[in-house]
Write an enzyme that holds these catalytic residues in place. Sequence first.
Site, PDB file in Angstrom:
ATOM      1  N   ASP A 199      -7.395   7.494  -7.838  1.00 53.05           N
ATOM      2  CA  ASP A 199      -6.201   6.759  -7.407  1.00 53.05           C
ATOM      3  C   ASP A 199      -5.974   5.580  -8.345  1.00 53.05           C
ATOM      4  O   ASP A 199      -6.710   5.393  -9.319  1.00 53.05           O
ATOM      5  CB  ASP A 199      -6.325   6.300  -5.941  1.00 53.05           C
ATOM      6  N   HIS A 269      -0.102   7.663  -8.535  1.00 51.67           N
ATOM      7  CA  HIS A 269      -1.443   7.185  -8.165  1.00 51.67           C
ATOM      8  C   HIS A 269      -2.443   7.419  -9.298  1.00 51.67           C
ATOM      9  O   HIS A 269      -3.550   7.876  -9.079  1.00 51.67           O
ATOM     10  CB  HIS A 269      -1.921   7.873  -6.874  1.00 51.67           C
ATOM     11  N   ASP A 332       2.149  12.924  -4.096  1.00 47.24           N
ATOM     12  CA  ASP A 332       2.823  11.942  -3.245  1.00 47.24           C
ATOM     13  C   ASP A 332       3.241  10.715  -4.041  1.00 47.24           C
ATOM     14  O   ASP A 332       2.721  10.450  -5.116  1.00 47.24           O
ATOM     15  CB  ASP A 332       1.887  11.501  -2.115  1.00 47.24           C
ATOM     16  N   GLU A 333       4.166   9.975  -3.474  1.00 40.81           N
ATOM     17  CA  GLU A 333       4.508   8.626  -3.911  1.00 40.81           C
ATOM     18  C   GLU A 333       4.540   8.468  -5.432  1.00 40.81           C
ATOM     19  O   GLU A 333       3.824   7.649  -5.991  1.00 40.81           O
ATOM     20  CB  GLU A 333       3.521   7.622  -3.282  1.00 40.81           C
ATOM     21  N   TRP A 405       2.655  14.626   5.792  1.00 41.93           N
ATOM     22  CA  TRP A 405       2.089  13.342   6.239  1.00 41.93           C
ATOM     23  C   TRP A 405       3.132  12.362   6.743  1.00 41.93           C
ATOM     24  O   TRP A 405       2.818  11.452   7.496  1.00 41.93           O
ATOM     25  CB  TRP A 405       1.250  12.715   5.118  1.00 41.93           C
ATOM     26  N   TYR A 430      -3.376   9.048  10.974  1.00 46.85           N
ATOM     27  CA  TYR A 430      -3.791   8.030  10.002  1.00 46.85           C
ATOM     28  C   TYR A 430      -4.788   7.075  10.633  1.00 46.85           C
ATOM     29  O   TYR A 430      -4.442   6.116  11.304  1.00 46.85           O
ATOM     30  CB  TYR A 430      -2.554   7.334   9.416  1.00 46.85           C
ATOM     31  N   PHE A 431      -6.051   7.356  10.337  1.00 48.39           N
ATOM     32  CA  PHE A 431      -7.110   6.582  10.974  1.00 48.39           C
ATOM     33  C   PHE A 431      -7.336   5.235  10.300  1.00 48.39           C
ATOM     34  O   PHE A 431      -8.227   4.488  10.690  1.00 48.39           O
ATOM     35  CB  PHE A 431      -8.412   7.402  11.026  1.00 48.39           C
ATOM     36  N   ASP A 432      -6.529   4.927   9.254  1.00 53.15           N
ATOM     37  CA  ASP A 432      -6.588   3.554   8.744  1.00 53.15           C
ATOM     38  C   ASP A 432      -5.723   2.631   9.602  1.00 53.15           C
ATOM     39  O   ASP A 432      -5.805   1.418   9.471  1.00 53.15           O
ATOM     40  CB  ASP A 432      -6.171   3.476   7.261  1.00 53.15           C
ATOM     41  N   TRP A 481      -7.684   6.542   4.799  1.00 53.92           N
ATOM     42  CA  TRP A 481      -7.385   5.762   3.594  1.00 53.92           C
ATOM     43  C   TRP A 481      -8.142   4.453   3.703  1.00 53.92           C
ATOM     44  O   TRP A 481      -8.222   3.874   4.783  1.00 53.92           O
ATOM     45  CB  TRP A 481      -5.881   5.499   3.487  1.00 53.92           C
TER      46      TRP A 481
HETATM   47  C1  TNX Z   1       0.253   6.576   1.927  1.00 54.49           C
HETATM   48  S1  TNX Z   1      -0.526   9.430   2.598  1.00 54.49           S
HETATM   49  C2  TNX Z   1      -0.476   7.176   0.940  1.00 54.49           C
HETATM   50  C3  TNX Z   1      -1.768   6.604   0.541  1.00 54.49           C
HETATM   51  C4  TNX Z   1      -2.049   5.326   1.254  1.00 54.49           C
HETATM   52  C5  TNX Z   1      -1.665   5.427   2.712  1.00 54.49           C
HETATM   53  C6  TNX Z   1      -2.000   4.206   3.512  1.00 54.49           C
HETATM   54  C7  TNX Z   1      -0.224   9.495   1.125  1.00 54.49           C
HETATM   55  C8  TNX Z   1      -0.012  10.828   0.613  1.00 54.49           C
HETATM   56  N1  TNX Z   1      -0.136   8.388   0.390  1.00 54.49           N
HETATM   57  O1  TNX Z   1      -1.777   6.439  -0.848  1.00 54.49           O
HETATM   58  O2  TNX Z   1      -3.407   5.055   1.137  1.00 54.49           O
HETATM   59  O3  TNX Z   1      -0.290   5.667   2.782  1.00 54.49           O
HETATM   60  O4  TNX Z   1      -1.778   4.384   4.884  1.00 54.49           O
END
Ligand code: TNX
Length: 707
Positions: A199, A269, A332-333, A405, A430-432, A481
Amino acid sequence: MKHLFAISAVAIATLATSCAPRQLPAASYDIIPQPQNVALKSESGFRLSDHTLITYPAGNDTLRRNAVMLAEFLKPALGTLRVSEATAARGGIHLQSNLKASNPEAYTINVSRDGVVIDGATAAGNFYGIQSLRKSIPADLKGGKVILPAGVITDAPRFAYRGAHLDVARHYFPLDSVKRFVDLIAMHNVNRLHWHITDDQGWRIEISKYPRLTEVGAKRSGTCIGHDMDTSDSIPYGGYYTQDEARELIRYAAERHITVIPEVDLPGHMLGALAAYPHMGCTGGPYEVWRRWGVSDDILCAGNDSTYTFIADVLNEIADIFPSEYIHIGGDEAPKVRWQSCPKCQAKIQELGYTSDSHSTKEQKLQTHIMSFASDVLAKRGRKIIGWEEMMEGGLPEGATVMSWLGVEGGLKAAKMGHDAIMTPMQYCYFDYCQTLDRKHEPDCAGGFLPLHRVYSFNPVPESFSPEEAAHIVGVQPNLWTEYIPTFSQAMYMELPRLAAISEVQWCDPKQKDFDRFAARLPKLIKHYDALGYNHSNHIYSKTYTDSIAPCLSTGCEVTLLTQPDIRYSAPTTELTNGYTGPMVFNTGAWFGFNGTPMEAVVDLKHKTEINQVSVHTLYDTGNWIFPPTTLTVLVSDDGINFRQIASEEYVMPTTYCSALEDKTVTLPTTSARFVKVILGCVTAMPEWHGGKGLPAYIFVDEISVR
Ligand code: TNX
């Protein structure tokens, strides 16, 4: 005389207890996840002690390992049990894998006075029988003997993919801790470890062809302090796993019938890799391993040949290390800002003939191109890919499995396209996210709110799914996370007991799910956690907020007020999304009162989320100059800056003195957004009939709910 009699009574009682056959403690099959069927018999059960022999079929190495593990599991409570080969049950616990069942992970446990037979459809099925047996024994057993009630347990899982995710990139946990995690998830019948090893904040797996990935990419110069991204504790932080360590983990997990699925998150990431090899970014850097959390604009450059070489090399080495059928390649993202202004990326788009259309932008298609490239590399190695749902934006690589997600909708969309999907929606998995709203007495956590009962309530296959769509939902997975989880002990606190709740979502027939009965079975499992030294939260015992709140998407989310409430009627903004709605008393201290000005509030859902309803809980009491809101307007935004309006409603004003609590609700066209702005209009001049005519009224609000 009286005195003497008392003494003799005690003496007799003592005598009686020591002479009578002592009642042995009994095991109970009220375990988690709950077996599909437990048929108890009224005959006497099996007496299990350290004299019991555990047997397995001669020459069956996998069942021998199962047998050794069963002995290990039983050791703290019962002492050392012997393990040996046997062609058939010999009056102890016999393990076999002869069961004829359509589900390869099915098992039965047959307990009679003469012995116990655990029969699996496979060695994995047998292992789940072993787990059930060990959990049925009281963790605090004293005396080393227990009666297993006679009967037959017949069991099989609902989903084939039962995952648990661990992010070791944001915080690194030593191999021994990861193994402890594997032990824990095995105990919950989980069969996949989704290992998030790369990451922005660290690259954590050794890749021989690219040594700088771990020399440079595995270390950051500091970590932001709490939730303030612009700070840094300036304490160098790092760690990585050698390939040997990864192989050791794979072997360890396989013994526990768990497949390790590594995730190399691309093309976003990727700051860990970019810091090590800046030429793979659009700007050429320099980049640093990130000290903060969030989503970085800097991602792999998709117009750069060396990026593709890198992806192929890395994934080939990953495939060398990890034998799993599936490799997770992220997706993702990945913001597209760099690609939009990068000449090389634009040239690549031209070369591929991509243009933006109503489904996707040309940059989203470029992402699909890069994901498909990665997928092809792995296909040549006989592997398939899993990717986060954003991977779908520009079209799906062939055969890809989607991890949903943002909600369950991504999974449904994938299923409609004929792809498999794994459900891991942040609203349930999401256990964070925090387990309670009482943040004062909690370790720090990511913003969201995810109590145990909400996890348990998750239905991964909503009724609206057709049978064909439902068949594509292959499983469920909770994600851990670790941005806000620096230690393994805290990781366990976040994981437990929510893992127990999700294990019933993964394993049980939904018709058998019942939160209260689950909660009644949980204390026994928690004693096992204690005996094994796993930290866990205790919210189940504090009956935290389970009955008085109705959590929704916005519960626990941060709210910013853009207009000022009256100083007498205001509270911390967390009150607006704490899930509580207040009583018909305007001065409890939990209400926000705005006088003559609208309320403008922005709720940050933390991630782009599908929404279709906004509700505001209001109070009016015209005698006290509090009127209902005149209008409710909803705007949305992805960046928190540029908003677009998606709904607005007007309300009729009262014509006499009256009071009530009222939910003002507006249904929205289903929209994906991260920020939701809610504007409530306020009467600026009270009407003719009112004592305060011409003066501004109040509006009162205590909760905003986004669904
Ligand atoms: C989103 S879930 C993310 C993670 C972060 C998380 C924190 C996902 C595919 N990407 O990079 O850690 O939210 O809740």
